[in-house]
Design a protein around this motif. Structure first.
Motif, short mmCIF file in Angstrom:
data_model
loop_
_atom_site.label_atom_id
_atom_site.label_comp_id
_atom_site.label_asym_id
_atom_site.label_seq_id
_atom_site.Cartn_x
_atom_site.Cartn_y
_atom_site.Cartn_z
N ALA A 1 0.83 -1.21 0.00
CA ALA A 1 0.00 0.00 0.00
C ALA A 1 0.87 1.26 0.00
O ALA A 1 0.60 2.21 -0.74
CB ALA A 1 -0.94 -0.01 1.21
N SER A 2 1.92 1.26 0.79
CA SER A 2 2.83 2.41 0.83
C SER A 2 3.54 2.60 -0.51
O SER A 2 3.67 3.72 -1.00
CB SER A 2 3.87 2.22 1.93
N ALA A 3 3.99 1.49 -1.10
CA ALA A 3 4.67 1.57 -2.40
C ALA A 3 3.74 2.13 -3.46
O ALA A 3 4.12 2.97 -4.27
CB ALA A 3 5.20 0.19 -2.80
N CYS A 4 2.48 1.67 -3.47
CA CYS A 4 1.51 2.15 -4.46
C CYS A 4 1.28 3.66 -4.32
O CYS A 4 1.18 4.38 -5.31
CB CYS A 4 0.19 1.40 -4.34
N ALA A 5 1.19 4.13 -3.10
CA ALA A 5 0.97 5.56 -2.87
C ALA A 5 2.12 6.38 -3.45
O ALA A 5 1.90 7.40 -4.11
CB ALA A 5 0.81 5.83 -1.38
N VAL A 6 3.34 5.93 -3.26
CA VAL A 6 4.50 6.65 -3.78
C VAL A 6 4.56 6.53 -5.30
O VAL A 6 4.82 7.52 -6.01
CB VAL A 6 5.81 6.15 -3.13
N ILE A 7 4.32 5.33 -5.83
CA ILE A 7 4.34 5.11 -7.28
C ILE A 7 3.35 6.04 -7.97
O ILE A 7 3.66 6.65 -9.00
CB ILE A 7 4.02 3.63 -7.60
N GLN A 8 2.18 6.17 -7.40
CA GLN A 8 1.14 7.01 -8.01
C GLN A 8 1.53 8.48 -8.04
O GLN A 8 1.04 9.24 -8.88
CB GLN A 8 -0.19 6.82 -7.28
#
Length: 195
Positions: free
Chosen positions: A117-124
């Motif tokens: 979830a944290s990785a997705c937030a940064v990727i976005q």
């Protein structure tokens, strides 16, 4: 969670842009008129293979660009789709391979769902997202977040974000469902003893 935010669908326009860019490049590289390229790519496997070879440096540069932007997110896997796989997929869809959105594929594997979830937030926030498909919301056994990304070259890359557990489950089920010839069931008796 922040990674549930949806993005507008722009995949068709991005794939058309990618295809047009590749058509122009191939016309210049091969001397064929632009209007012939898509038809020849679908009908002539030899021409298509040579075209793929000409495009491979561009695809590799796009792969490397995306990998560099993903550093620090966990285990990163990346590939340029092999020509036989691209040819087979394009033929099955009755399109030229230049319209595929996964010629460049990347995967980020996180230790667990919380870090996913944290990785997705940064990727976005860090990458140019064309589309997002959150498989966690589909209520199926396949769990991942898929993105279509645009590299600066205009090449579309597929990005899968999975936890390490989801990656293991997907690898096992993929072979069982999509490659039954690779499953234990199809092994000879001698091969089964080795496994």
């Amino acid at each position: 969670a922040s990674f549930l935010r949806e993005y507008p669908e722009h995949v068709r326009a991005a794939r058309q842009h990618q295809a047009q860019m590749m058509i122009k490049f191939l016309a210049k590289s091969t001397g064929r008129p632009e209007n012939e390229i898509p038809t020849v790519l679908m009908a002539d496997a030899s021409f298509a293979a040579n075209a793929f070879d000409l495009l491979t440096p561009m695809l590799n540069a796009s792969r490397q660009e995306i990998v560099s932007k993903l550093s620090g997110f966990g285990v990163i896997q990346a590939r340029v789709k092999a020509f036989p796989s691209a040819w087979k997929k394009a033929q099955g869809r009755n399109i030229a391979f230049i319209s595929l959105g996964d010629l460049v594929g990347t995967r980020v594997v996180t230790p667990d769902v919380r870090s996913l979830a944290s990785a997705c937030a940064v990727i976005q926030n860090k990458l140019e997202i064309i589309a997002k498909d959150n498989k966690y919301l589909d209520n199926t056994a396949y769990l991942a977040v898929h993105y279509d990304l645009a590299a600066s070259s205009g090449i579309i890359a597929e990005l899968q974000v999975k936890s390490s557990n989801n990656l293991l489950e997907a690898a096992i089920s993929h072979d069982l469902l999509h490659k039954p010839e690779m499953s234990l069931i199809s092994l000879t008796q001698a091969e089964r003893k080795m496994v």
